[in-house]
Design a protein around this motif. Structure first.
Motif, PDB file in Angstrom:
ATOM      1  N   ASP A  70       0.808  -1.222   0.000  1.00  0.00           N
ATOM      2  CA  ASP A  70       0.000   0.000   0.000  1.00  0.00           C
ATOM      3  C   ASP A  70       0.842   1.273   0.000  1.00  0.00           C
ATOM      4  O   ASP A  70       0.297   2.380  -0.042  1.00  0.00           O
ATOM      5  CB  ASP A  70      -0.919   0.012   1.224  1.00  0.00           C
ATOM      6  N   VAL A  71       2.168   1.145   0.057  1.00  0.00           N
ATOM      7  CA  VAL A  71       3.046   2.321   0.110  1.00  0.00           C
ATOM      8  C   VAL A  71       2.980   3.078  -1.209  1.00  0.00           C
ATOM      9  O   VAL A  71       3.171   2.510  -2.282  1.00  0.00           O
ATOM     10  CB  VAL A  71       4.499   1.904   0.439  1.00  0.00           C
ATOM     11  N   VAL A  72       2.707   4.383  -1.109  1.00  0.00           N
ATOM     12  CA  VAL A  72       2.649   5.243  -2.300  1.00  0.00           C
ATOM     13  C   VAL A  72       3.800   6.246  -2.345  1.00  0.00           C
ATOM     14  O   VAL A  72       4.066   6.841  -3.384  1.00  0.00           O
ATOM     15  CB  VAL A  72       1.297   5.983  -2.418  1.00  0.00           C
ATOM     16  N   ASN A  73       4.471   6.453  -1.220  1.00  0.00           N
ATOM     17  CA  ASN A  73       5.609   7.370  -1.168  1.00  0.00           C
ATOM     18  C   ASN A  73       6.595   6.867  -0.132  1.00  0.00           C
ATOM     19  O   ASN A  73       6.202   6.403   0.930  1.00  0.00           O
ATOM     20  CB  ASN A  73       5.148   8.788  -0.812  1.00  0.00           C
ATOM     21  N   ARG A  92      13.984  -3.818  -2.898  1.00  0.00           N
ATOM     22  CA  ARG A  92      13.261  -4.598  -3.909  1.00  0.00           C
ATOM     23  C   ARG A  92      12.737  -5.924  -3.357  1.00  0.00           C
ATOM     24  O   ARG A  92      11.780  -6.470  -3.891  1.00  0.00           O
ATOM     25  CB  ARG A  92      14.137  -4.816  -5.137  1.00  0.00           C
ATOM     26  N   GLU A  93      13.347  -6.431  -2.289  1.00  0.00           N
ATOM     27  CA  GLU A  93      12.834  -7.645  -1.650  1.00  0.00           C
ATOM     28  C   GLU A  93      11.488  -7.389  -0.983  1.00  0.00           C
ATOM     29  O   GLU A  93      10.646  -8.280  -0.893  1.00  0.00           O
ATOM     30  CB  GLU A  93      13.808  -8.151  -0.581  1.00  0.00           C
ATOM     31  N   PHE A  94      11.295  -6.182  -0.486  1.00  0.00           N
ATOM     32  CA  PHE A  94      10.097  -5.840   0.282  1.00  0.00           C
ATOM     33  C   PHE A  94       9.040  -5.100  -0.537  1.00  0.00           C
ATOM     34  O   PHE A  94       7.853  -5.257  -0.284  1.00  0.00           O
ATOM     35  CB  PHE A  94      10.489  -5.002   1.506  1.00  0.00           C
ATOM     36  N   LEU A  95       9.448  -4.272  -1.475  1.00  0.00           N
ATOM     37  CA  LEU A  95       8.514  -3.540  -2.332  1.00  0.00           C
ATOM     38  C   LEU A  95       8.567  -4.178  -3.711  1.00  0.00           C
ATOM     39  O   LEU A  95       9.374  -3.803  -4.563  1.00  0.00           O
ATOM     40  CB  LEU A  95       8.890  -2.057  -2.397  1.00  0.00           C
ATOM     41  N   THR A  96       7.697  -5.163  -3.931  1.00  0.00           N
ATOM     42  CA  THR A  96       7.790  -6.007  -5.118  1.00  0.00           C
ATOM     43  C   THR A  96       6.887  -5.577  -6.266  1.00  0.00           C
ATOM     44  O   THR A  96       7.056  -6.048  -7.379  1.00  0.00           O
ATOM     45  CB  THR A  96       7.481  -7.464  -4.749  1.00  0.00           C
ATOM     46  N   GLY A  97       5.954  -4.707  -6.026  1.00  0.00           N
ATOM     47  CA  GLY A  97       5.043  -4.275  -7.078  1.00  0.00           C
ATOM     48  C   GLY A  97       5.578  -3.047  -7.796  1.00  0.00           C
ATOM     49  O   GLY A  97       6.787  -2.797  -7.846  1.00  0.00           O
ATOM     50  N   THR A  98       4.660  -2.268  -8.336  1.00  0.00           N
ATOM     51  CA  THR A  98       5.028  -1.022  -8.978  1.00  0.00           C
ATOM     52  C   THR A  98       5.681  -0.117  -7.947  1.00  0.00           C
ATOM     53  O   THR A  98       5.127   0.075  -6.863  1.00  0.00           O
ATOM     54  CB  THR A  98       3.783  -0.322  -9.568  1.00  0.00           C
ATOM     55  N   PRO A  99       6.859   0.422  -8.238  1.00  0.00           N
ATOM     56  CA  PRO A  99       7.556   1.237  -7.233  1.00  0.00           C
ATOM     57  C   PRO A  99       6.754   2.491  -6.855  1.00  0.00           C
ATOM     58  O   PRO A  99       6.133   3.124  -7.712  1.00  0.00           O
ATOM     59  CB  PRO A  99       8.865   1.636  -7.918  1.00  0.00           C
ATOM     60  N   PRO A 100       6.781   2.848  -5.573  1.00  0.00           N
ATOM     61  CA  PRO A 100       6.107   4.078  -5.133  1.00  0.00           C
ATOM     62  C   PRO A 100       6.921   5.304  -5.546  1.00  0.00           C
ATOM     63  O   PRO A 100       8.074   5.181  -5.975  1.00  0.00           O
ATOM     64  CB  PRO A 100       6.088   3.930  -3.608  1.00  0.00           C
ATOM     65  N   THR A 101       6.334   6.477  -5.384  1.00  0.00           N
ATOM     66  CA  THR A 101       7.124   7.690  -5.564  1.00  0.00           C
ATOM     67  C   THR A 101       8.206   7.679  -4.493  1.00  0.00           C
ATOM     68  O   THR A 101       8.052   7.049  -3.443  1.00  0.00           O
ATOM     69  CB  THR A 101       6.263   8.958  -5.450  1.00  0.00           C
ATOM     70  N   SER A 102       9.322   8.364  -4.765  1.00  0.00           N
ATOM     71  CA  SER A 102      10.468   8.171  -3.888  1.00  0.00           C
ATOM     72  C   SER A 102      11.387   9.379  -3.886  1.00  0.00           C
ATOM     73  O   SER A 102      11.531  10.070  -4.895  1.00  0.00           O
ATOM     74  CB  SER A 102      11.244   6.946  -4.394  1.00  0.00           C
ATOM     75  N   MET A 103      12.003   9.596  -2.738  1.00  0.00           N
ATOM     76  CA  MET A 103      13.083  10.574  -2.603  1.00  0.00           C
ATOM     77  C   MET A 103      14.146   9.927  -1.734  1.00  0.00           C
ATOM     78  O   MET A 103      13.830   9.246  -0.767  1.00  0.00           O
ATOM     79  CB  MET A 103      12.593  11.864  -1.950  1.00  0.00           C
ATOM     80  N   THR A 104      15.409  10.143  -2.081  1.00  0.00           N
ATOM     81  CA  THR A 104      16.525   9.614  -1.298  1.00  0.00           C
ATOM     82  C   THR A 104      17.499  10.749  -1.037  1.00  0.00           C
ATOM     83  O   THR A 104      17.838  11.503  -1.955  1.00  0.00           O
ATOM     84  CB  THR A 104      17.229   8.468  -2.038  1.00  0.00           C
ATOM     85  N   PHE A 105      17.931  10.860   0.205  1.00  0.00           N
ATOM     86  CA  PHE A 105      18.823  11.940   0.612  1.00  0.00           C
ATOM     87  C   PHE A 105      20.067  11.364   1.273  1.00  0.00           C
ATOM     88  O   PHE A 105      19.982  10.375   1.997  1.00  0.00           O
ATOM     89  CB  PHE A 105      18.145  12.846   1.660  1.00  0.00           C
ATOM     90  N   GLU A 106      21.190  12.029   1.077  1.00  0.00           N
ATOM     91  CA  GLU A 106      22.369  11.710   1.869  1.00  0.00           C
ATOM     92  C   GLU A 106      22.419  12.712   3.003  1.00  0.00           C
ATOM     93  O   GLU A 106      22.272  13.917   2.796  1.00  0.00           O
ATOM     94  CB  GLU A 106      23.645  11.813   1.036  1.00  0.00           C
ATOM     95  N   VAL A 107      22.623  12.200   4.203  1.00  0.00           N
ATOM     96  CA  VAL A 107      22.683  13.039   5.403  1.00  0.00           C
ATOM     97  C   VAL A 107      23.975  12.732   6.153  1.00  0.00           C
ATOM     98  O   VAL A 107      24.489  11.618   6.086  1.00  0.00           O
ATOM     99  CB  VAL A 107      21.460  12.805   6.319  1.00  0.00           C
ATOM    100  N   PRO A 108      24.512  13.698   6.889  1.00  0.00           N
ATOM    101  CA  PRO A 108      25.769  13.447   7.597  1.00  0.00           C
ATOM    102  C   PRO A 108      25.623  12.491   8.780  1.00  0.00           C
ATOM    103  O   PRO A 108      26.552  11.769   9.109  1.00  0.00           O
ATOM    104  CB  PRO A 108      26.220  14.822   8.055  1.00  0.00           C
TER     105      PRO A 108
END
Length: 128
Positions: A70-73, A92-108
């Motif tokens: 059910d994850v959309v973001n 990818r092991e856990f979110l196997t369907g159509t990928p949700p919208t996504s943001m990835t950040f690098e933080v210190p």
């Protein structure tokens, strides 16, 4: 619209008393949005921490009648963006369907010094 803040007993408890893990927003049609706070997990490796994070997210969603399907973001915070591939393989092991919208950040750094990753999600639950 009804908003419920929750720390489900069936899921790992928050690391601090200053936040709720899930905000459930009921919609007029009976559907709901779940906003899940950022989660970290124990483990020596990024893969171990990532698996722990997704297991906790799944438990929190299931406590409200949802699942990772059910994850959309999804928002991911990594302390080393060069390791994105390691995280992506676990994701990818856990979110196997159509990928949700996504943001990835690098933080210190993250809430706990040993944490290499933190993930928060929004899920949309159908009516019923």
């Amino acid at each position: 619209m009804k908003v419920t803040l929750d720390n489900p007993a069936s899921a790992p408890q928050p690391l601090s008393p200053y936040y709720s893990q899930v905000a459930r927003v009921e919609q007029a049609d009976g559907s709901a949005l779940l906003f899940v706070s950022g989660q970290i997990a124990e483990g020596a490796t990024l893969a171990e921490q990532s698996r722990g994070v997704f297991e906790t997210l799944d438990a929190l969603l299931r406590a409200h009648g949802g699942s990772l399907a059910d994850v959309v973001n999804i928002r991911t915070y990594l302390t080393d963006i060069s390791r994105l591939g390691e995280y992506g393989a676990v994701r990818r092991e856990f979110l196997t369907g159509t990928p949700p919208t996504s943001m990835t950040f690098e933080v210190p750094r993250l809430f706990r010094p040993e944490a290499q990753i933190e993930v928060e999600v929004v899920a949309a639950l159908p009516a019923g």
